[in-house]
Enzyme design. Sequence first.
Site, PDB file in Angstrom:
ATOM      1  N   CYS A 382       0.871  -1.171   0.075  1.00 40.82           N
ATOM      2  CA  CYS A 382       0.081  -0.094  -0.158  1.00 40.82           C
ATOM      3  C   CYS A 382       0.656   1.158  -0.077  1.00 40.82           C
ATOM      4  O   CYS A 382       1.456   1.346  -0.825  1.00 40.82           O
ATOM      5  CB  CYS A 382      -0.924  -0.120   1.146  1.00 40.82           C
ATOM      6  SG  CYS A 382      -2.314   1.144   0.911  1.00 40.82           S
ATOM      7  N   HIS A 507      -3.811  -4.817   0.381  1.00 41.13           N
ATOM      8  CA  HIS A 507      -3.051  -5.294   1.671  1.00 41.13           C
ATOM      9  C   HIS A 507      -3.241  -7.098   1.479  1.00 41.13           C
ATOM     10  O   HIS A 507      -4.169  -7.433   2.117  1.00 41.13           O
ATOM     11  CB  HIS A 507      -3.977  -4.855   2.784  1.00 41.13           C
ATOM     12  CG  HIS A 507      -3.541  -3.378   3.152  1.00 41.13           C
ATOM     13  ND1 HIS A 507      -2.923  -2.941   3.762  1.00 41.13           N
ATOM     14  CD2 HIS A 507      -4.224  -2.063   2.857  1.00 41.13           C
ATOM     15  CE1 HIS A 507      -2.573  -1.603   4.020  1.00 41.13           C
ATOM     16  NE2 HIS A 507      -3.654  -1.175   3.266  1.00 41.13           N
ATOM     17  N   GLU A 509      -1.671  -8.839   3.334  1.00 42.72           N
ATOM     18  CA  GLU A 509      -1.478  -9.589   4.594  1.00 42.72           C
ATOM     19  C   GLU A 509      -2.921  -9.831   5.473  1.00 42.72           C
ATOM     20  O   GLU A 509      -2.931 -11.007   6.207  1.00 42.72           O
ATOM     21  CB  GLU A 509      -0.811  -8.644   5.852  1.00 42.72           C
ATOM     22  CG  GLU A 509      -1.753  -7.169   6.051  1.00 42.72           C
ATOM     23  CD  GLU A 509      -1.463  -6.082   5.168  1.00 42.72           C
ATOM     24  OE1 GLU A 509      -1.109  -6.278   3.894  1.00 42.72           O
ATOM     25  OE2 GLU A 509      -1.634  -4.944   5.433  1.00 42.72           O
TER      26      GLU A 509
HETATM   27  N1  GLN Z   1      -1.852   6.853   2.676  1.00 39.48           N
HETATM   28  C1  GLN Z   1      -2.058   5.951   1.560  1.00 39.48           C
HETATM   29  C2  GLN Z   1      -3.264   6.019   0.832  1.00 39.48           C
HETATM   30  O1  GLN Z   1      -4.177   6.601   1.335  1.00 39.48           O
HETATM   31  C3  GLN Z   1      -1.638   4.471   1.868  1.00 39.48           C
HETATM   32  C4  GLN Z   1      -2.733   3.948   2.736  1.00 39.48           C
HETATM   33  C5  GLN Z   1      -2.109   2.448   3.350  1.00 39.48           C
HETATM   34  O2  GLN Z   1      -1.170   2.156   3.116  1.00 39.48           O
HETATM   35  N2  GLN Z   1      -3.005   1.922   3.850  1.00 39.48           N
HETATM   36  O3  GLN Z   1      -3.410   5.896  -0.127  1.00 39.48           O
END
Ligand code: GLN
Length: 558
Positions: A382, A507, A509
């Site tokens: 992410c 994600h 995970e």
């Molecule tokens: N801050 C970033 C976004 O909003 C990544 C978010 C995250 O890593 N969950 O896109």
Amino acid sequence: MTKYIFITGGVVSSLGKGIAAASLGLILKSRGLKVVNQKFDPYLNIDPGTMNPYQHGEVFVTDDGAETDLDLGHYERFTDESLSQSSNTTAGRVYLSILNKEREGGFHGGTVQVIPNVTDEIRRRMLLSAQETGANVIITEIGGTVGDIESLPFIEAIRQIKYEVGVENCAYIHLTLLPYMKKAQELKSKPTQHSVKELQGLGIQPDIIMLRSEVPIDAATREKLALFCNVETDSIIQNLNAKSIYEVPLMMEKEGLGKAVCKALSIEDTPTHLEDWAQMVDRLYHPAKSVTIALVGKYVELRDAYLSVVESLLHGGIFSNAEVNIDWIDAETLCDEKTAAERLGQADGIIVPGGFGDRGIEGMIRAAQYARTHNVPYFGICLGMQIQVIEFARHVLGLKDANSTEMNKDTPAPVIDLMPDQNGVILGGTLRLGKYECALKAGSTAAAAYKAETIWERHRHRYEFNNAYRAQFEHSTLRLTGVNPERNLIEIVEQEGHPWMVGVQFHPEFKSRPNRPQPLFREFIKVAAAYAESAGTAAAGKGGASDSAERYRKGGTK
Ligand code: GLN
């Protein structure tokens, strides 16, 4: 007929109620029952989505895009069932729906009260999962500790439910602490007695008492507890500290938890099938090698903030027979290239997990740069993927001040940006959440890991790879290998000519299981273990590293 188990906690918090609930889920599932776990939290936030990771730890995301308590991660990892929004309810969510109904005139002018309106709404929600999933058993964990003012309506609701679903279909488990007084060499049962009394005062007689204890509970203490808490001695279940949380279900089964629950619910106690699980724990406890992963993030003081990432790394380790050591690095401490090189020099792999806000961003970019130029395996999740894109844009594409507009609204090269339809509405409710499709490019590292052309992974972010820069990247060595077909969004990037440098917008995970590691985590640890081997061989001056391992040590991506 669905059976309902309610787990409450007593004496102190942090007893591992979530692990106990997840373990019970696995124990019953291994008897062939369909089990669904859920959690009811007494706090007033609508969900943990907006809560600070320092206070609440990780926000676990389900397929349907619910932002939930991290215990749902344990439930999914142990029982391997995908949960949903109805698996996590907070008092805030309950009150919100009641208050909205009141404003709409839904109560026809009647007085709206905690009893019966709030308790009715809690009960309605507690029974939802059974209707949605057709589960044989629903295990509900009640957050907090018995005696808290805010949990009273929840306790009253579970008291009432017994009469709604039938007394033979409902069991209560109370988890407490049995402190050991070293000086007196004695286990103290008084706090548990008081906690059970408190529960009884609220109309609930527990069927089973689980006790966290540092030392084995002797027969005399068991009998005393049984006598004073009104339960059978067989229903006093000790819950000793385990080396790994994954051993807990095996320990609980041995202690007779499954048997006691079957008895309390009049379920036939069929044989369990925990052999695969036991084998997995055995592998976890007997690694053949070790690998060090540098985790570069901004919430490293509270490890729960990265709970699923850490578990997924361990799952990869179980697969590769490797012990995974995590080197927790506060991104802010990587203040220049030299420090980054020193701090990351021992790592066999670098992971930059998700995060929000600009603190520590430059340190993360240095970590990605180090990984790229030193051929150290890198996994960006992410925010970690966005970092990988920014680093490449700055140092390879020559877009000197490239950034995400989350970090710098006025950057001349917004390689990570909001989608046009998101502009102007960046607060609340605009995150991309939950399961999305991703098409993998044939021949990519991702396609090889997943052995598939199409995958579904869970998201939780607001910013995206900016398609305005797509052509520029397409002519570079940062390959764009995963795309969301519906909205044409870049989901995966891979560094060409590097042993393993993969960034994913989703994600991964959240979908990893101890006995079925998520494919990218599995490969990341596999490659990191090979890197560790080659590094070890190089350090010992023995030479003879395998071809692939040797490759990792050579050169960097220009
Ligand atoms: N801050 C970033 C976004 O909003 C990544 C978010 C995250 O890593 N969950 O896109």
